[in-house]
Enzyme design. Sequence first.
Site, PDB file in Angstrom:
ATOM      1  N   ASP A  24       9.903  34.667  12.111  1.00  0.00           N
ATOM      2  CA  ASP A  24       9.178  35.942  12.163  1.00  0.00           C
ATOM      3  C   ASP A  24       9.374  36.672  10.835  1.00  0.00           C
ATOM      4  OD1 ASP A  24       8.062  38.364  12.806  1.00  0.00           O
ATOM      5  OD2 ASP A  24       9.691  38.993  14.149  1.00  0.00           O
ATOM      6  N   ASN A  26       7.766  39.606   9.834  1.00  0.00           N
ATOM      7  CA  ASN A  26       7.571  41.066   9.803  1.00  0.00           C
ATOM      8  C   ASN A  26       8.289  41.781  10.945  1.00  0.00           C
ATOM      9  OD1 ASN A  26       5.960  40.091  11.804  1.00  0.00           O
ATOM     10  ND2 ASN A  26       4.198  41.386  11.325  1.00  0.00           N
ATOM     11  N   ASP A  28       8.369  41.651  14.271  1.00  0.00           N
ATOM     12  CA  ASP A  28       7.769  42.144  15.517  1.00  0.00           C
ATOM     13  C   ASP A  28       8.177  41.237  16.685  1.00  0.00           C
ATOM     14  OD1 ASP A  28       6.312  39.886  14.961  1.00  0.00           O
ATOM     15  OD2 ASP A  28       4.338  40.826  15.136  1.00  0.00           O
ATOM     16  N   ASP A  32       5.343  33.801  12.724  1.00  0.00           N
ATOM     17  CA  ASP A  32       4.047  33.965  12.064  1.00  0.00           C
ATOM     18  C   ASP A  32       3.932  33.067  10.842  1.00  0.00           C
ATOM     19  OD1 ASP A  32       5.523  35.410   9.997  1.00  0.00           O
ATOM     20  OD2 ASP A  32       5.645  37.015  11.501  1.00  0.00           O
ATOM     21  N   ASP A 101      -4.100  21.928  15.230  1.00  0.00           N
ATOM     22  CA  ASP A 101      -4.234  21.507  16.624  1.00  0.00           C
ATOM     23  C   ASP A 101      -5.646  21.867  17.089  1.00  0.00           C
ATOM     24  OD1 ASP A 101      -3.477  20.880  19.316  1.00  0.00           O
ATOM     25  OD2 ASP A 101      -1.436  21.532  18.863  1.00  0.00           O
ATOM     26  N   ASP A 197      -5.942  17.947  20.962  1.00  0.00           N
ATOM     27  CA  ASP A 197      -5.401  18.270  22.285  1.00  0.00           C
ATOM     28  C   ASP A 197      -6.193  17.553  23.374  1.00  0.00           C
ATOM     29  OD1 ASP A 197      -3.504  20.252  23.641  1.00  0.00           O
ATOM     30  OD2 ASP A 197      -5.376  20.814  24.614  1.00  0.00           O
ATOM     31  N   GLU A 251      -3.964  13.440  21.779  1.00  0.00           N
ATOM     32  CA  GLU A 251      -3.039  13.485  22.921  1.00  0.00           C
ATOM     33  C   GLU A 251      -3.716  12.805  24.115  1.00  0.00           C
ATOM     34  OE1 GLU A 251      -0.640  16.863  25.502  1.00  0.00           O
ATOM     35  OE2 GLU A 251      -2.778  17.058  25.102  1.00  0.00           O
ATOM     36  N   HIS A 323       6.216  20.699  22.226  1.00  0.00           N
ATOM     37  CA  HIS A 323       6.236  22.033  22.831  1.00  0.00           C
ATOM     38  C   HIS A 323       6.014  22.017  24.341  1.00  0.00           C
ATOM     39  CE1 HIS A 323       2.121  20.930  22.400  1.00  0.00           C
ATOM     40  NE2 HIS A 323       1.754  21.966  23.151  1.00  0.00           N
ATOM     41  N   ASP A 324       5.710  20.840  24.908  1.00  0.00           N
ATOM     42  CA  ASP A 324       5.483  20.745  26.359  1.00  0.00           C
ATOM     43  C   ASP A 324       6.641  20.087  27.085  1.00  0.00           C
ATOM     44  OD1 ASP A 324       2.892  21.777  26.126  1.00  0.00           O
ATOM     45  OD2 ASP A 324       1.984  19.794  25.937  1.00  0.00           O
TER      46      ASP A 324
HETATM   47  O1  TEU Z   1      -1.265  19.383  27.104  1.00  0.00           O
HETATM   48  C1  TEU Z   1      -2.006  18.585  27.987  1.00  0.00           C
HETATM   49  C2  TEU Z   1      -1.324  17.828  29.047  1.00  0.00           C
HETATM   50  O2  TEU Z   1      -1.948  16.920  29.526  1.00  0.00           O
HETATM   51  C3  TEU Z   1      -0.056  18.052  29.720  1.00  0.00           C
HETATM   52  O3  TEU Z   1       0.830  17.025  29.446  1.00  0.00           O
HETATM   53  C4  TEU Z   1       0.548  19.367  29.517  1.00  0.00           C
HETATM   54  O4  TEU Z   1       1.784  19.119  28.936  1.00  0.00           O
HETATM   55  C5  TEU Z   1       0.781  20.145  30.756  1.00  0.00           C
HETATM   56  O5  TEU Z   1       1.934  20.844  30.509  1.00  0.00           O
HETATM   57  C6  TEU Z   1       0.968  19.378  32.026  1.00  0.00           C
HETATM   58  O6  TEU Z   1       2.172  19.597  32.614  1.00  0.00           O
HETATM   59  C7  TEU Z   1      -1.962  20.084  26.117  1.00  0.00           C
HETATM   60  C8  TEU Z   1      -1.027  20.991  25.329  1.00  0.00           C
HETATM   61  O7  TEU Z   1      -0.079  20.209  24.662  1.00  0.00           O
HETATM   62  C9  TEU Z   1      -0.439  22.020  26.244  1.00  0.00           C
HETATM   63  O8  TEU Z   1       0.481  22.844  25.588  1.00  0.00           O
HETATM   64  C10 TEU Z   1      -1.573  22.845  26.795  1.00  0.00           C
HETATM   65  O9  TEU Z   1      -1.082  23.741  27.753  1.00  0.00           O
HETATM   66  C11 TEU Z   1      -2.658  21.992  27.409  1.00  0.00           C
HETATM   67  O10 TEU Z   1      -3.014  20.868  26.626  1.00  0.00           O
HETATM   68  C12 TEU Z   1      -3.919  22.790  27.573  1.00  0.00           C
HETATM   69  O11 TEU Z   1      -4.491  23.007  26.312  1.00  0.00           O
HETATM   70 CA    CA Z   2       5.815  38.402  13.256  1.00  0.00          CA
END
Ligand code: TEU
Ligand code: CA
Length: 537
Positions: A24, A26, A28, A32, A101, A197, A251, A323-324
């Site tokens: 971050d 700035n 907040d 960013d 992405d 995605d 993906e 991130h998932d």
């Molecule tokens: O994820 C798509 C997906 O198929 C899943 O594996 C997803 O992890 C979901 O959490 C099911 O449990 C992609 C992105 O990586 C995810 O962050 C998004 O939420 C999703 O698409 C919708 O855009």
């Molecule tokens: Ca920020």
Amino acid sequence: MEDMKEIWWKEAIIYQIYPRSFMDSNNDGIGDIRGIISKLDYLKELGITVIWLSPIFKSPNTDNGYDISDYCSIMEEFGSIEDFKALLNGAHSIGIKLILDLVVNHTSDKHPWFLEAKKSKDNPYHDYYLWSDKANNWKSFFSGSAWEYVPELNLYYLHMFGKNQPDLNWKNPKVRQEIHNIARYWLDLGVDGFRIDTANMYSKVEGFPDCEGEGLILPVPFFINGPEIHNYHKEFYNECFSKYDCFTVGETPFTDPEEALLFVGVDRQEMNMCIHFEHIGINSYKDRQEFEPVDMHKVKEILIKWQEKLSNDGWNCLYLSNHDQPRQVSRYGNDSKYHKESAKMLGAMLHTLKGTPFIYQGEEIGMTNVGFCSISEINDIESLNNIPEFGEEKVLAFANEMGRDNARTPFHWNSGENAGFSNAKPWIRCADNYKLINAYEQKNDPDSILNFYKRLISLRKLKKALVYGDFHVHETPYDDLFCYTRELEGQSIFVLLNMSDKSYDYKVPNGKLLLSNYNHDSNIIKPYEARIIEKAL
Ligand code: TEU
Ligand code: CA
């Protein structure tokens, strides 16, 4: 052999940034673009060569940027297009490429297309989305029906994710053209490609047939790898990607190696790599009640299968977290007793298999799952939407094992307030262990996970066999050991990985020890030991 062709993305080390949680600038409380710029020298020193930015576009953030309301402008909290250009130039000037992405299975329900589409059936944008006069039994990824009713139209729209994420109608050529234009806009600006995605979900089976079975069902056979999916990707490639020196990784959940080859096979001209889920999807959380730990023997078996099936055609994407997913050291390693050893062993695996390694921010310092104390600390729509069905207690337990928020807490830069991420309270809490696990401490510790990652990355750049070499499994009497060689024109590299907390008596081949997470060369293989050896030929 075609796959021997030297190509930059095969030699790449990709680093995924979740901009909201990286840095971050700035104060907040929200990460960013200027924050990322301030950390480019950290990334350069780590040695990565490509940044993948999770979505940075204008978004109401019901799914943290995976719900886009304008594909060609930057989310205000993240900065401006000038900031983005500065990031792109800054990265390029130090030899780092950048991919974005591309979230085009759905838009936000606040996207102007959708606002128009739901005005009337004759609106020119109506056909940009998928409508039905009845809701079938399809379930969305984020709980509940995949259909949402619009009373003004007396129609339902399809949303495979949240109800604020209506699915686009890819059958409509205008929609596909708009998407190609979006990709071109960013490629013309100089970005080096895309992580695409949900790349295998665009083609839905005609007529939206009900699934067999009771209740709501995730309709995998009706929207995954659907009838037109390869045509859509071929068209995308021909119209757009083939005209640039760019790289694409799609993906693709619920996809086996045979199907994956249809996306990434060298002659297919669709995309360069796909992110499969087979090793990620192996343990489930039955009814959100009982958690099964990962079976590392299965992980090994699945990875070997993918190594072998994509060996002459296509290319693997090597990852354990993003991130998932929960943090990899917590899920596949041991985040307490063998934190350092297992984090390094997993890193060694990702940098020595055949394919392109993807590092998720914080993995290189061994960030762990968080241990959320109350449901009020949970942010993720996927977890929160489960509350009506399962109740807060179960959802919290689920979130702590498998929830996506584990990966989304602020990066641990140092032991200062808020882990050095921000002076303000972060949008999501920090993990408590940042005083112990952070980049500043690890930079100065030669034995740290961070320095081990740096060595792995340098090694991969130095030894072509680790990029292009053939993969051969090396059988051992022990299931817990994962051993293989990577061979290329006079170079043979042997890798031993102990995927368990047990010790084994095992003699490794003679050769020069290139890297290990222990300081010994005996025949006793220690818990989570990794050894990379250049065999004497
Ligand atoms: O994820 C798509 C997906 O198929 C899943 O594996 C997803 O992890 C979901 O959490 C099911 O449990 C992609 C992105 O990586 C995810 O962050 C998004 O939420 C999703 O698409 C919708 O855009
Ligand atoms: Ca920020």
